[in-house]
Write a protein that holds these residues in place. Structure first.
Motif, mmCIF file in Angstrom:
data_model
loop_
_atom_site.group_PDB
_atom_site.id
_atom_site.type_symbol
_atom_site.label_atom_id
_atom_site.label_comp_id
_atom_site.label_asym_id
_atom_site.label_seq_id
_atom_site.Cartn_x
_atom_site.Cartn_y
_atom_site.Cartn_z
ATOM 1 N N GLN A 93 0.808 -1.222 0.000
ATOM 2 C CA GLN A 93 0.000 0.000 0.000
ATOM 3 C C GLN A 93 0.842 1.272 0.000
ATOM 4 O O GLN A 93 0.321 2.374 0.136
ATOM 5 N N THR B 259 -10.751 -14.005 5.503
ATOM 6 C CA THR B 259 -10.298 -13.469 4.228
ATOM 7 C C THR B 259 -10.992 -14.223 3.103
ATOM 8 O O THR B 259 -10.899 -15.444 3.016
ATOM 9 N N ALA C 209 -12.278 -12.873 -2.824
ATOM 10 C CA ALA C 209 -12.247 -11.515 -3.384
ATOM 11 C C ALA C 209 -11.175 -10.670 -2.698
ATOM 12 O O ALA C 209 -10.499 -9.862 -3.346
ATOM 13 N N ASP C 210 -11.018 -10.866 -1.378
ATOM 14 C CA ASP C 210 -9.968 -10.136 -0.654
ATOM 15 C C ASP C 210 -8.592 -10.507 -1.190
ATOM 16 O O ASP C 210 -7.734 -9.642 -1.400
ATOM 17 N N GLU D 34 -7.824 -11.729 -4.145
ATOM 18 C CA GLU D 34 -7.681 -11.198 -5.501
ATOM 19 C C GLU D 34 -7.366 -9.709 -5.468
ATOM 20 O O GLU D 34 -6.562 -9.215 -6.271
ATOM 21 N N ARG D 35 -7.990 -8.984 -4.544
ATOM 22 C CA ARG D 35 -7.716 -7.549 -4.424
ATOM 23 C C ARG D 35 -6.274 -7.318 -3.988
ATOM 24 O O ARG D 35 -5.581 -6.438 -4.525
ATOM 25 N N MET D 36 -5.796 -8.100 -3.015
ATOM 26 C CA MET D 36 -4.419 -7.938 -2.542
ATOM 27 C C MET D 36 -3.419 -8.288 -3.634
ATOM 28 O O MET D 36 -2.384 -7.627 -3.793
ATOM 29 N N GLN D 37 -3.721 -9.324 -4.417
ATOM 30 C CA GLN D 37 -2.848 -9.687 -5.531
ATOM 31 C C GLN D 37 -2.810 -8.567 -6.570
ATOM 32 O O GLN D 37 -1.753 -8.264 -7.133
ATOM 33 N N ALA D 38 -3.955 -7.949 -6.798
ATOM 34 C CA ALA D 38 -4.019 -6.836 -7.748
ATOM 35 C C ALA D 38 -3.212 -5.645 -7.236
ATOM 36 O O ALA D 38 -2.543 -4.954 -8.015
ATOM 37 N N ASP D 39 -3.268 -5.420 -5.922
ATOM 38 C CA ASP D 39 -2.485 -4.324 -5.334
ATOM 39 C C ASP D 39 -0.995 -4.534 -5.556
ATOM 40 O O ASP D 39 -0.262 -3.607 -5.907
#
Length: 273
Positions: A13, A56, A59-60, A62-67
């Motif tokens: 982040q 977790t 979707a969580d 997948e979002r972290m991987q995208a980040d």
């Protein structure tokens, strides 16, 4: 002595560029490669009285991987070296564990001083990282985006850690215009301390460093505060010391001097354990 591989940890982040800019400049100076590293771990479900309160989701994850994927593009843009000189590594693992494993390919690991949080699933435990990596750490405080290392203060203590720190910092020390080797000691140790710092200076001078020595008796002023003040007076932007700590209740913690430097120093710190 030189650096061939500079590793820098990037929080998923993170928005600040400071430690990446410092790592990039070091890589340029030594014609080294730069490796960005980032990681996150998946938290286990939180269960109370047999009921899952939080967990977790897919979707969580997948979002972290995208980040992390987005952070790679950001990192490559900030670390503006030739493409073949830049590498990115990431993993679904405790960040500290992942960094410690990846550090096997690094000469120096650069980390930002202030972590975003105390959540070990998503952020580095810098004390444990220092203990596990077997590599020197360059700690970069908030707001610092460059490191000249033209003037350096070496906080000497006749220990294994300090000897490792001086050896690991040789690429910087040999290029500096002035290195100040200082030992803080008790009043009855002054003569022995002078011999020790002269030996360290002689060792460094044989590697091309330009050294001066100082011995100071402990006072009411904390040792870390004195080293910071000395660095300010010398115009130094780097302090080199051993990294010290102890284990308590199964948790490795920084020692007083190391903790004081990390909390108060407005300049970069290079430490080896």
């Amino acid at each position: 002595m030189s650096f061939a591989s500079i590793m820098v940890y990037v929080d998923p982040q993170q928005q600040e560029e400071g430690q990446i800019r410092v790592a990039e400049a070091i890589a340029n100076r030594f014609e080294a490669s730069i490796i960005g590293v980032s990681a996150f771990a998946i938290e286990p479900p939180f269960v109370a009285e047999g009921v899952v309160i939080a967990e977790t989701t897919k979707a969580d994850v997948e979002r972290m991987q995208a980040d992390v994927a987005a952070k790679e593009q950001w990192f490559r843009k900030v670390a503006s070296l030739a493409k073949e000189k830049v590498e990115w590594r990431w993993g679904v693992e405790y960040p500290t564990v992942f960094l410690a494993a990846q550090a096997r390919v690094a000469d120096l690991v650069v980390m930002k001083r202030k972590q975003l949080g105390e959540d070990y699933y998503h952020y580095i435990d810098s004390a444990e990282a220092m203990l596990r990596m077997g590599r020197p750490i360059l700690s970069v405080p908030d707001g610092v985006t460059e490191l000249s290392a033209d003037r350096i203060v070496v906080g000497w203590k006749d220990t294994r850690e300090a000897r490792l720190a001086v050896r690991d910092a040789l690429p910087f020390l040999a290029r500096a215009s002035r290195v100040t080797v200082v030992e803080l000691c008790t009043s009855d140790q002054q003569d022995a301390a002078r011999l020790r710092v002269r030996d360290v200076a002689k060792y460094l001078e044989r590697h091309g460093a330009h050294c001066q020595c100082e011995v100071r008796v402990h006072t009411a002023e904390p040792d870390a505060s004195y080293l910071i003040r000395l660095a300010r007076e010398e115009g130094a932007d780097l302090i080199v010391t051993g990294g010290y700590g102890h284990s308590r209740l199964g948790e490795w913690m920084f020692g007083g001097m190391t903790r004081g430097l990390l909390q108060e120093a407005p300049i970069c710190l290079m430490m080896s354990h």
